[in-house]
Design a protein around this motif. Sequence first.
Motif, PDB file in Angstrom:
ATOM      1  N   THR A  84       3.171   0.434  -5.003  1.00  0.00           N
ATOM      2  CA  THR A  84       2.257   0.760  -6.101  1.00  0.00           C
ATOM      3  C   THR A  84       3.018   0.891  -7.415  1.00  0.00           C
ATOM      4  O   THR A  84       2.572   0.396  -8.453  1.00  0.00           O
ATOM      5  CB  THR A  84       1.473   2.044  -5.784  1.00  0.00           C
ATOM      6  OG1 THR A  84       0.801   1.877  -4.535  1.00  0.00           O
ATOM      7  CG2 THR A  84       0.442   2.339  -6.857  1.00  0.00           C
TER       8      THR A  84
ATOM      9  N   ARG B  84      -3.929   8.919  -4.687  1.00  0.00           N
ATOM     10  CA  ARG B  84      -4.443   8.982  -3.320  1.00  0.00           C
ATOM     11  C   ARG B  84      -3.291   8.999  -2.319  1.00  0.00           C
ATOM     12  O   ARG B  84      -3.302   9.770  -1.368  1.00  0.00           O
ATOM     13  CB  ARG B  84      -5.361   7.796  -3.025  1.00  0.00           C
ATOM     14  CG  ARG B  84      -6.073   7.911  -1.683  1.00  0.00           C
ATOM     15  CD  ARG B  84      -6.778   6.634  -1.277  1.00  0.00           C
ATOM     16  NE  ARG B  84      -5.852   5.532  -1.061  1.00  0.00           N
ATOM     17  CZ  ARG B  84      -5.077   5.379   0.016  1.00  0.00           C
ATOM     18  NH1 ARG B  84      -5.093   6.288   0.975  1.00  0.00           N
ATOM     19  NH2 ARG B  84      -4.279   4.338   0.134  1.00  0.00           N
TER      20      ARG B  84
ATOM     21  N   ARG C 277      -4.913   5.579  -9.682  1.00  0.00           N
ATOM     22  CA  ARG C 277      -5.772   6.249  -8.712  1.00  0.00           C
ATOM     23  C   ARG C 277      -5.212   6.073  -7.290  1.00  0.00           C
ATOM     24  O   ARG C 277      -5.187   7.017  -6.508  1.00  0.00           O
ATOM     25  CB  ARG C 277      -7.193   5.689  -8.797  1.00  0.00           C
ATOM     26  CG  ARG C 277      -8.157   6.354  -7.825  1.00  0.00           C
ATOM     27  CD  ARG C 277      -9.537   5.793  -7.914  1.00  0.00           C
ATOM     28  NE  ARG C 277      -9.527   4.414  -7.448  1.00  0.00           N
ATOM     29  CZ  ARG C 277     -10.558   3.593  -7.545  1.00  0.00           C
ATOM     30  NH1 ARG C 277     -11.672   3.992  -8.131  1.00  0.00           N
ATOM     31  NH2 ARG C 277     -10.493   2.376  -7.095  1.00  0.00           N
ATOM     32  N   GLU C 278      -4.746   4.874  -6.988  1.00  0.00           N
ATOM     33  CA  GLU C 278      -4.157   4.612  -5.673  1.00  0.00           C
ATOM     34  C   GLU C 278      -2.898   5.460  -5.464  1.00  0.00           C
ATOM     35  O   GLU C 278      -2.676   5.998  -4.386  1.00  0.00           O
ATOM     36  CB  GLU C 278      -3.828   3.117  -5.550  1.00  0.00           C
ATOM     37  CG  GLU C 278      -3.222   2.725  -4.232  1.00  0.00           C
ATOM     38  CD  GLU C 278      -4.167   2.828  -3.050  1.00  0.00           C
ATOM     39  OE1 GLU C 278      -3.679   2.831  -1.908  1.00  0.00           O
ATOM     40  OE2 GLU C 278      -5.389   2.929  -3.258  1.00  0.00           O
TER      41      GLU C 278
ATOM     42  N   LYS D 231       0.813  -1.214   0.000  1.00  0.00           N
ATOM     43  CA  LYS D 231       0.000   0.000   0.000  1.00  0.00           C
ATOM     44  C   LYS D 231       0.850   1.269   0.000  1.00  0.00           C
ATOM     45  O   LYS D 231       0.337   2.360   0.146  1.00  0.00           O
ATOM     46  CB  LYS D 231      -0.929  -0.012   1.204  1.00  0.00           C
ATOM     47  CG  LYS D 231      -1.929  -1.148   1.154  1.00  0.00           C
ATOM     48  CD  LYS D 231      -3.098  -0.871   2.030  1.00  0.00           C
ATOM     49  CE  LYS D 231      -4.082  -1.995   1.987  1.00  0.00           C
ATOM     50  NZ  LYS D 231      -5.091  -1.846   0.977  1.00  0.00           N
TER      51      LYS D 231
END
Length: 83
Positions: free
Chosen positions: A21, A74, A70-71, A16
Amino acid sequence: MSSNTSALSKAKGFRKSKSGTYLSIGTTAFGALSVVKQAKKARSEHDTLKLIDAVVSAAAIVTGLAILYRELKRLGDDDVLLG
């Protein structure tokens, strides 16, 4: 047993993280090379079913990359809030 638990927690945390990512984006993009090869082979063999499979796989890769992007955004927004 606790060292396994902490290693698992670190692995989940890495997944995470920004680095995790980026790694996921890289491996997903690398998978796209296989789909491109599959599509080229299907076209040269005039195999419509394999070509459809390649197109569906490509759509899954594009969707996966969009979710990862998108992650990443964020995570970037969270960094701004922390700093």
